[in-house]
Design a protein around this motif. Structure first.
Motif, mmCIF file in Angstrom:
data_model
loop_
_atom_site.group_PDB
_atom_site.id
_atom_site.type_symbol
_atom_site.label_atom_id
_atom_site.label_comp_id
_atom_site.label_asym_id
_atom_site.label_seq_id
_atom_site.Cartn_x
_atom_site.Cartn_y
_atom_site.Cartn_z
ATOM 1 N N ARG A 15 0.497 10.201 0.388
ATOM 2 C CA ARG A 15 -0.548 11.551 -0.014
ATOM 3 C C ARG A 15 0.131 13.057 0.012
ATOM 4 O O ARG A 15 -0.338 14.157 -0.515
ATOM 5 N N GLN A 16 0.775 13.521 1.220
ATOM 6 C CA GLN A 16 1.174 14.655 2.379
ATOM 7 C C GLN A 16 1.983 15.323 1.262
ATOM 8 O O GLN A 16 1.332 16.573 0.314
ATOM 9 N N ARG A 18 2.011 15.414 -1.908
ATOM 10 C CA ARG A 18 0.966 15.962 -3.131
ATOM 11 C C ARG A 18 0.270 16.540 -2.962
ATOM 12 O O ARG A 18 0.017 17.776 -3.607
ATOM 13 N N GLN A 19 -0.319 16.464 -1.591
ATOM 14 C CA GLN A 19 -1.321 18.007 -1.352
ATOM 15 C C GLN A 19 -0.327 18.873 -1.056
ATOM 16 O O GLN A 19 -0.690 19.972 -0.936
ATOM 17 N N GLU A 20 1.362 18.959 -0.447
ATOM 18 C CA GLU A 20 1.712 20.128 -0.080
ATOM 19 C C GLU A 20 2.302 20.631 -1.518
ATOM 20 O O GLU A 20 2.473 22.396 -1.776
ATOM 21 N N ASN A 22 -0.311 21.113 -3.753
ATOM 22 C CA ASN A 22 -1.794 21.277 -4.141
ATOM 23 C C ASN A 22 -2.333 21.001 -5.672
ATOM 24 O O ASN A 22 -3.166 21.253 -6.853
ATOM 25 N N THR A 24 -4.578 18.180 -7.504
ATOM 26 C CA THR A 24 -5.762 16.224 -6.261
ATOM 27 C C THR A 24 -4.974 15.249 -7.586
ATOM 28 O O THR A 24 -3.908 14.808 -8.283
ATOM 29 N N LEU A 25 -5.920 14.020 -6.817
ATOM 30 C CA LEU A 25 -5.242 13.143 -7.043
ATOM 31 C C LEU A 25 -5.014 12.992 -9.031
ATOM 32 O O LEU A 25 -4.448 12.197 -9.429
ATOM 33 N N SER A 40 -4.461 6.351 -6.015
ATOM 34 C CA SER A 40 -5.612 5.988 -4.200
ATOM 35 C C SER A 40 -5.279 5.016 -3.452
ATOM 36 O O SER A 40 -5.061 5.525 -2.244
ATOM 37 N N GLU A 43 -1.950 5.770 -1.689
ATOM 38 C CA GLU A 43 -1.612 6.603 -0.785
ATOM 39 C C GLU A 43 -2.641 6.073 0.438
ATOM 40 O O GLU A 43 -2.455 6.462 1.809
#
Length: 281
Positions: A15-16, A18-20, A22, A24-25, A40, A43
């Motif tokens: 998850r981290q 992916r978020q780095e 920017n 979305t799922l 989901s 993660e």
């Protein structure tokens, strides 16, 4: 399938990453051509992807080098009952998972026969302990900062209830010298006044109890309870109900031989007073 600590750590790492970027799922699921519901569950740690699936995710996100290897390694044995960390990379992964459990805890209990619990350590005590343990100078500042930052879980506006069962040896050991220990013990007294902190000392003259076998944590979250153990060369997470039950009973036995809060504070004040006298000599 029960969520495991290692599976949860793998999910957090994915998850981290992916978020780095920017993403979305749903955006990332489209990019990979996968069901967002599956991503989901990966993660959250409710399901565990295969190592090759983890590799595909990391490659798509541009993760490489040591970080790539460490995250892929988490996928191996992620569903196992126990998570043993014996290498430095594995111990770093476990520390990240441990901090995540602390930050999401509804209740924390630590049995610490020989050292002041990490959540109650002063800056100088942390530094003295890590220096004596020969933590590399290049890592010392960051590791001290991480330890100090962990305190927030019991000092924030909505603090987590924390029970600290501490051995008399820990409050008498002159780790860092008298000045450091006097400051540390005064800090224990200050923290013990917090309504969310239950601090109790078990004395040298108590009968046999499970703390004589070593330190352990019990951390409860809304969806699980884990046990964390560590020694000089390795660390271990346990999460099976039978293991958790064993350590709950162990904690109850240590609590039975511990002094109450008022008696514990009185003993700490007595030791501080004697240390101050010795410092004046």
């Amino acid at each position: 399938m029960t969520k495991t600590p290692k599976g949860r750590a793998l999910g957090n790492a994915l998850r981290q990453a992916r978020q780095e970027q920017n993403l979305t799922l749903r955006e990332f699921a489209t990019q990979l051509g996968r069901d967002p519901g599956v991503l989901s569950r990966w993660e959250t740690g409710d399901r565990t992807p295969k190592p090759e699936q983890v590799a595909q995710i990391l490659t798509s996100l541009g993760v490489n080098g040591d970080r790539y290897e460490e995250i892929v390694d988490l996928a191996y044995g992620a569903d196992d009952s126990n998570w043993v960390a014996t290498t430095l990379p594995a111990q770093r992964q476990q520390l990240a998972a441990f901090i995540d459990f602390e930050q999401n805890a509804t209740k924390i209990l630590e049995v610490s026969p020989l050292l002041i619990p990490g959540l109650l350590q002063t800056n100088d005590y942390v530094r003295a302990a890590m220096t004596a343990a020969r933590v590399p100078a290049s890592e010392l500042a960051s590791r001290v900062a991480v330890r100090i930052g962990r305190r927030e879980v019991i000092t924030c506006d909505r603090p987590t209830p924390f029970t600290a069962l501490i051995g008399e040896a820990a409050i008498r050991q002159l780790l860092g010298g008298r000045k450091v220990m006097i400051e540390q013990l005064r800090y224990l007294l200050e923290m013990a006044r917090r309504p969310n902190v239950d601090l109790r000392i078990f004395r040298f003259d108590s009968s046999w109890h499970p703390a004589l076998a070593g330190q352990f944590h019990l951390i409860e979250t809304t969806d699980s309870t884990i046990v964390h153990l560590e020694n000089l060369k390795s660390a271990l997470f346990l999460h099976e109900d039978s293991d958790v039950r064993t350590y709950r009973l162990a904690a109850e036995k240590v609590l039975d031989v511990s002094m109450n809060q008022a008696e514990s504070a009185k003993l700490i004040r007595y030791i501080v007073k004697n240390m101050e006298k010795d410092s004046e000599c």
